[in-house]
Design a protein around this motif. Structure first.
Motif, PDB file in Angstrom:
ATOM      1  N   GLN A   1       1.657  29.272  27.188  1.00 29.88           N
ATOM      2  CA  GLN A   1       2.088  30.166  26.113  1.00 29.88           C
ATOM      3  C   GLN A   1       0.859  30.803  25.469  1.00 29.88           C
ATOM      4  O   GLN A   1       0.283  30.282  24.519  1.00 29.88           O
ATOM      5  N   ALA A   2       0.452  31.930  26.014  1.00 26.48           N
ATOM      6  CA  ALA A   2      -0.709  32.653  25.488  1.00 26.48           C
ATOM      7  C   ALA A   2      -0.596  34.121  25.874  1.00 26.48           C
ATOM      8  O   ALA A   2      -0.292  34.437  27.025  1.00 26.48           O
TER       9      ALA A   2
ATOM     10  N   ASN B   1       2.939  42.009  19.900  1.00 27.19           N
ATOM     11  CA  ASN B   1       4.168  41.388  19.422  1.00 27.19           C
ATOM     12  C   ASN B   1       5.276  41.456  20.470  1.00 27.19           C
ATOM     13  O   ASN B   1       6.096  40.536  20.579  1.00 27.19           O
ATOM     14  N   LYS B   2       5.288  42.519  21.260  1.00 23.40           N
ATOM     15  CA  LYS B   2       6.240  42.598  22.372  1.00 23.40           C
ATOM     16  C   LYS B   2       5.950  41.497  23.395  1.00 23.40           C
ATOM     17  O   LYS B   2       6.865  40.826  23.892  1.00 23.40           O
ATOM     18  N   SER B   3       4.669  41.293  23.693  1.00 21.03           N
ATOM     19  CA  SER B   3       4.273  40.227  24.617  1.00 21.03           C
ATOM     20  C   SER B   3       4.629  38.857  24.043  1.00 21.03           C
ATOM     21  O   SER B   3       5.137  37.983  24.757  1.00 21.03           O
ATOM     22  N   ALA B   4       4.343  38.677  22.750  1.00 21.08           N
ATOM     23  CA  ALA B   4       4.631  37.398  22.113  1.00 21.08           C
ATOM     24  C   ALA B   4       6.123  37.073  22.178  1.00 21.08           C
ATOM     25  O   ALA B   4       6.514  35.949  22.512  1.00 21.08           O
ATOM     26  N   LYS B   5       6.943  38.052  21.886  1.00 20.32           N
ATOM     27  CA  LYS B   5       8.388  37.832  21.912  1.00 20.32           C
ATOM     28  C   LYS B   5       8.856  37.389  23.289  1.00 20.32           C
ATOM     29  O   LYS B   5       9.704  36.496  23.411  1.00 20.32           O
ATOM     30  N   ARG B   6       8.287  37.983  24.337  1.00 17.01           N
ATOM     31  CA  ARG B   6       8.689  37.624  25.703  1.00 17.01           C
ATOM     32  C   ARG B   6       8.338  36.185  26.052  1.00 17.01           C
ATOM     33  O   ARG B   6       8.989  35.556  26.887  1.00 17.01           O
ATOM     34  N   LEU B   7       7.295  35.627  25.398  1.00 18.60           N
ATOM     35  CA  LEU B   7       6.894  34.251  25.659  1.00 18.60           C
ATOM     36  C   LEU B   7       7.324  33.293  24.554  1.00 18.60           C
ATOM     37  O   LEU B   7       6.796  32.188  24.419  1.00 18.60           O
ATOM     38  N   ALA B   8       8.316  33.722  23.761  1.00 13.97           N
ATOM     39  CA  ALA B   8       8.900  32.888  22.702  1.00 13.97           C
ATOM     40  C   ALA B   8       7.869  32.480  21.659  1.00 13.97           C
ATOM     41  O   ALA B   8       7.927  31.382  21.094  1.00 13.97           O
TER      42      ALA B   8
ATOM     43  N   VAL C   1      -3.141  35.028  20.973  1.00 14.33           N
ATOM     44  CA  VAL C   1      -2.402  33.944  20.323  1.00 14.33           C
ATOM     45  C   VAL C   1      -2.087  32.895  21.369  1.00 14.33           C
ATOM     46  O   VAL C   1      -1.798  33.211  22.527  1.00 14.33           O
ATOM     47  N   MET C   2      -2.166  31.619  20.957  1.00 15.73           N
ATOM     48  CA  MET C   2      -1.928  30.521  21.895  1.00 15.73           C
ATOM     49  C   MET C   2      -1.160  29.399  21.215  1.00 15.73           C
ATOM     50  O   MET C   2      -1.211  29.220  19.994  1.00 15.73           O
ATOM     51  N   ALA C   3      -0.422  28.645  22.027  1.00 12.84           N
ATOM     52  CA  ALA C   3       0.376  27.523  21.535  1.00 12.84           C
ATOM     53  C   ALA C   3      -0.521  26.322  21.284  1.00 12.84           C
ATOM     54  O   ALA C   3      -1.274  25.901  22.167  1.00 12.84           O
ATOM     55  N   THR C   4      -0.447  25.744  20.093  1.00 14.42           N
ATOM     56  CA  THR C   4      -1.339  24.638  19.729  1.00 14.42           C
ATOM     57  C   THR C   4      -0.616  23.328  19.441  1.00 14.42           C
ATOM     58  O   THR C   4      -1.266  22.308  19.206  1.00 14.42           O
TER      59      THR C   4
ATOM     60  N   SER D   1       9.006  22.802  26.394  1.00 15.73           N
ATOM     61  CA  SER D   1       9.729  23.569  25.385  1.00 15.73           C
ATOM     62  C   SER D   1       8.728  24.427  24.636  1.00 15.73           C
ATOM     63  O   SER D   1       7.527  24.147  24.641  1.00 15.73           O
ATOM     64  N   PRO D   2       9.200  25.496  23.971  1.00 18.28           N
ATOM     65  CA  PRO D   2       8.270  26.331  23.221  1.00 18.28           C
ATOM     66  C   PRO D   2       7.555  25.536  22.134  1.00 18.28           C
ATOM     67  O   PRO D   2       8.118  24.609  21.541  1.00 18.28           O
ATOM     68  N   SER D   3       6.341  25.914  21.863  1.00 17.71           N
ATOM     69  CA  SER D   3       5.565  25.269  20.818  1.00 17.71           C
ATOM     70  C   SER D   3       6.132  25.594  19.439  1.00 17.71           C
ATOM     71  O   SER D   3       6.750  26.641  19.235  1.00 17.71           O
ATOM     72  N   ASP D   4       5.893  24.710  18.490  1.00 19.02           N
ATOM     73  CA  ASP D   4       6.232  24.957  17.087  1.00 19.02           C
ATOM     74  C   ASP D   4       5.013  25.411  16.297  1.00 19.02           C
ATOM     75  O   ASP D   4       5.141  25.784  15.129  1.00 19.02           O
ATOM     76  N   GLU D   5       3.841  25.368  16.937  1.00 14.94           N
ATOM     77  CA  GLU D   5       2.607  25.732  16.249  1.00 14.94           C
ATOM     78  C   GLU D   5       1.778  26.660  17.145  1.00 14.94           C
ATOM     79  O   GLU D   5       1.741  26.480  18.367  1.00 14.94           O
TER      80      GLU D   5
END
Length: 356
Positions: A71-72, A100-107, A145-148, A155-159
């Motif tokens: 998720q990045a 933001n379009k890219s971010a939305k596609r990767l949840a 932006v990256m999932a931390t 599952s998608p990250s919460d952070e």
């Protein structure tokens, strides 16, 4: 996913700038970074603690989901300094909308516009001494932006962590490139993430590109995932073909990135009354045009390289050399684009954004 953000931008300045230590005449693209960087964390359902601080390493758990599920997403944009010392961004709104379009596609939760532009312009203003004037010089800007969240559950990250880095840059490619048409590997598939600037899209390109380089080519022109009949992108760039005096490029889709430079080239071409066709481009028609001499130019278009002319194209066992015409579209578009970016000419499109 809805999100909110605390309004205050925290600023921590470095005590000593490193700018005088940099050899600006011998930069390796994307490896020398400016004094400061921006970071902001998404936790408890909101973006919080937006901070510009001295550039430095991060401390992150090896269990962070970015390492396990990819998720990045990222963007690439540039700042320029004109001969009067004024600093300009080029179409930053398009980059903001696309990340933001890219971010939305990767949840991934979308990032707020106000803090994006406040952080971006503040960072560029603080590190403007790193921007060298002159055509070909710029400050390459990398929002990402990256999932931390720590955990290896699928599952998608919460952070998340949103960051902006900046690196002084010269010309990305110094000469024409030799490309080969892909007939096995694909960059993206229908319904996939090809239209997003997802980090994994680029990692997956490296192996087939290495194979192409072993055969003497610099890059690949990617084809569709099912039949390899249609030409789509070139390396990490959108690709254009000039057949006689008509400029042709593929339409954006699930597989093709909506490039900012791509859109700019199309607008400049139309502004100059050049015929432009945005449509599916068959491999067979371009190979035939190369054979009969009607293929005048191929070039890639992207933020890092701006315009990258192609000197030869490989297909199957054949290689077709291209001689740049005297009225080169690629040279013309590059000059027009860079003149707008560096505030040398008028900007009839309203693309320049001054950082004051």
């Amino acid at each position: 996913m809805n999100s909110s953000i605390t309004p205050k931008l925290n600023i921590l300045k470095t005590e000593t700038s490193r700018v005088k230590e940099v050899d600006f005449d011998n930069l390796v693209f994307g490896s020398t970074f400016t004094d400061h960087m921006f970071e902001c964390d998404f936790k408890d359902g909101e973006w919080q603690n937006p901070t510009i601080r001295p550039y430095g390493n991060l401390s992150i758990s090896p269990g962070a989901k970015v390492f396990h599920y990819g998720q990045a997403v990222f963007e690439g944009m540039k700042a320029y300094k004109d001969d009067d010392g004024r600093v300009w961004l080029f179409r930053p709104e398009a980059n903001f909308e696309r990340i933001n379009k890219s971010a939305k596609r990767l949840a991934i939760p979308e990032f707020p516009r106000d803090i994006f532009f406040e952080a971006l312009t503040t960072l560029v203003r603080m590190d403007k001494e790193w921007i060298q004037p002159g055509l070909g010089n710029s400050l390459y800007i990398r929002p990402f932006v990256m999932a931390t969240q720590v955990g290896v559950s699928a599952s998608p990250s919460d952070e998340y962590k949103f960051m902006i880095l900046a690196a002084p840059a010269q010309a990305y490619y110094t000469g024409d490139v030799k490309v080969v048409i892909a007939d096995h590997y694909s960059r993206a598939a229908n319904g996939g993430v090809g239209a997003a600037k997802a980090a994994g899209n680029y990692g997956a390109q490296f192996y087939p590109t290495n194979l192409a380089r072993e055969k003497g080519f610099h890059q690949i022109i990617w084809t569709d995932d099912s039949e390899h009949k249609y030409l789509e992108e070139a390396g990490t760039m959108n690709v254009f073909f000039r057949v006689n005096d008509t400029l042709i490029t593929a339409p954006v889709s699930d597989r093709i990135l909506d490039g900012v430079t791509r859109k700019s080239v199309i607008d400049i071409a139309k502004h100059n009354n050049i015929d432009v066709e945005v449509r599916p481009v068959l491999v067979s028609e371009i190979v035939e045009a190369a054979k009969d001499g009607s293929l005048k130019e191929i070039f890639g278009a992207g933020t890092a390289a701006v315009i990258s002319p192609v000197s030869a194209i490989g297909h199957k066992e054949n290689v077709y050399e291209l001689t740049k015409p005297e009225d080169s579209y690629s040279a013309r578009f590059k000059k027009d684009l860079m003149s707008i970016q560096h505030n040398i000419t008028e900007d009839p499109f309203g693309w320049r954004f001054e950082v004051k």
